[in-house]
Design an enzyme around this catalytic site. Sequence first.
Site, PDB file in Angstrom:
ATOM      1  CD  GLU A 130      -4.808   8.183  -1.322  1.00  0.00           C
ATOM      2  OE1 GLU A 130      -5.434   8.018  -0.252  1.00  0.00           O
ATOM      3  OE2 GLU A 130      -3.587   8.400  -1.367  1.00  0.00           O
TER       4      GLU A 130
ATOM      5  CG  HIS B 121     -10.473   4.022   2.417  1.00  0.00           C
ATOM      6  ND1 HIS B 121     -10.969   4.219   3.673  1.00  0.00           N
ATOM      7  CD2 HIS B 121      -9.150   4.310   2.505  1.00  0.00           C
ATOM      8  CE1 HIS B 121     -10.007   4.640   4.483  1.00  0.00           C
ATOM      9  NE2 HIS B 121      -8.895   4.706   3.786  1.00  0.00           N
TER      10      HIS B 121
ATOM     11  CG  HIS C 100      -1.979   1.034   1.201  1.00  0.00           C
ATOM     12  ND1 HIS C 100      -3.112   0.932   0.431  1.00  0.00           N
ATOM     13  CD2 HIS C 100      -2.077   2.226   1.842  1.00  0.00           C
ATOM     14  CE1 HIS C 100      -3.871   2.002   0.609  1.00  0.00           C
ATOM     15  NE2 HIS C 100      -3.266   2.800   1.453  1.00  0.00           N
TER      16      HIS C 100
ATOM     17  NE  ARG D 278      -6.753  13.409   6.923  1.00  0.00           N
ATOM     18  CZ  ARG D 278      -7.721  12.528   7.106  1.00  0.00           C
ATOM     19  NH1 ARG D 278      -8.962  12.946   7.363  1.00  0.00           N
ATOM     20  NH2 ARG D 278      -7.485  11.233   7.031  1.00  0.00           N
TER      21      ARG D 278
END
Length: 758
Positions: free
Chosen positions: A106, A108, A62, A129
Amino acid sequence: MSVQASDLKTAPQAPAPESIRDRQLYRDLGLTDGEYQRAAKRLGRLPNYLECGLFGVLWSEHCSYKSSKVHLRKFPTDGPQVLQGPGENAGVVDIGDGIGIAFKMESHNHPSAVEPYQGAATGVGGILRDVFTMGARPIAFLNSLRFGNLDDEHTRYLFANVVAGIGGYGNCVGIPDVGGEAVFDPIYQHNPLVNAMCVGVLPADRIVKGAATGVGNPVFIVGSRTGRDGIHGATFASAEDPHAKERSAVQVGDPFLGKLLMEACLELMQTGAVVGIQDMGAAGLTSSSAEMASRAGGGIELWLDDVPVRETQMTPYEMMLSESQERMLVVMEKGKEALAFEILKKWGLEVAEIGRVTDDGQLRLLFGGEVVADVPVTALVDEAPVYERPTRKPAVLPGHDAPPLTNDDAADLAKWLKTLLAHPTIADKRWIYRQYDTTVRVATQVGPGGDAAVVRVPGTERAVALTTDGNGRYVYLNPERGGAIAVAEAARNIVCTGGKPLAITDCLNFGNPEKPDIMYQFAAAVEGMSAACRALDTPVVSGNVSLYNETSGVDIFPTPVVGAVGVIEDTAHVMPNHFTEKGSNVVLLGDPDTALDGSLLWQLIAGRPAGDAPRLDLDAEVALQQLLQGLIRSGRLRSAHDVSEGGLAVTVAEMCFGCKIGVTVTLPNTVASAVERAGWLFSEAQSRVVVEVSDANLGAVQSAAEARGVACTVLGRTDGDALTIKDDERVWLSAPVAELDALHKHAIPRAMQEEARS
């Protein structure tokens, strides 16, 4: 405090190095035997328990991209429009007038499979963020979702809670969710994909980076206190079976605190006193500190006794590997500490000085008056292992042995059109986006449901066009072509909305990289994406890789998802994707096609993906997109909608729905058999767009298409209130637009066992 490596002590209650070696506890921390030996050789001694944890998380798939890095280097990453490429928290492109757009996507996936609400919510918070860390004010969210069939109760549970988590976080921070996609296929039954994208705006000359520069500069931790949630989150996302992991690896978000953190950090960065800033995402304090030091070519020293914690007796290991949300690591200019405390306290945020920047290249951790870890930054970040895993191309690509379609299979065109329109992958996604705030900040010009979203840039006449696209079925059937299609379709959707594509971000969702056939899929897909990016001048400026999307030996479809950003210099050029007037010409730009390779129709009939990936010619794609951009800027078109999943018939039907305008489409005389008719209507061949053209502009459109070498076929005209497909001899399909619209609109609510809403 001056310390030397010889002062190193093990963390309280940590096993001695010999115990780690003998019991091979490092395996539980994510290290292989070879990686442990490599770390020990680099240190010149055995790493202690905490140091094994640091190596384990930063050398995880990751964080290090150790299986994918050799292939990711093939992506084009620069161009005159690129202000910041890969390597920072987000990419940034120039849209003119001194304005930069920061964006990133991204995944998840693994957390969402275990705890869907928090998995999705923290995915949104994390990508938020990443973008405001660049100094950009976020203006939009998008998402790309994959689930199994909605007739499964557990899938409905995952779907409902992922959607609720996305909305729950995004709505609270006041950022509109303006677009995305959702696909439903049995292959994602146990491995849902949750990919989140955020886009922000900033002055092009005010990019803030995540580098810990300036020896002696103070290091602050800002935001939430550190707890035990999310420990092993990064290694958990690098494991084969997320369901075997504990829920403690899933973080818990606080969107209200996330909003305060965003506003406080943006204000702090505007002072010019921030040297570097980074989100504590995957691997928490470990990755943020080590990566910031690596970018600066220096070191960093942290005083873990000063880290604000919310649980008692937390160990250094827990502090360093916690992935508690809503935390930032900030390096300030020395002497400006009081400014940081003043601004952050004003926003009611926890702030503590926990370290300093050094020049010795070490990540040094102190706790209880002792050095508990002392590791070269380059060893953790820059020297992470890189694997050239074996690849194996199958002798026969998987869809080539599918049974061919028969005339009996394809005879009932009305049945198949209705089936496709009601399939959750194609059906109206209102059930999803009605749970999101899509218009907060009043800059959304085109929200969910368009080919691409359009968001006006505050204070300018410009807008950005945004989309997410990808089709795992295509990549499964032909990885290289499928990867190229993901980029081409994303760019085409930007163009159909009136924009000029600038760059992409991506989420590369694949199965187990230790299997040569999966690694072949990855390598070939990257090759295809790279070729399309070069052809369309859309460099990759940021992204994410999610591997090990596998359960019980079954891998997901290889699913690269592309998030594209384009600029619309004049919002008067924003193009609707539905018919606007009766009496218009309906025109297909691009070659007609009758091949059903890779189509959803053939998959439904065969019970599995069938044939090759749909046809794609990158030269034809470039010509089509350039033609469309010119036609839209010249005002020649009334609307445009690209041909994608479901083919031409679905595209035309969707164009009818916006204003409830009917259309009559005439099949060419060359289409004779039932299979050919189905192919002509439901082929998913690429590089095709349906446009609406007035009589006055038809000749100009045809001439422009001829000049570009793009096929231009008049399909029919808008009229009445029904969609009719006919040839010179008979009507093959005729259905009221209202009936088709209802099937399309109510499919997902009915699947979710809710009363259909108009």
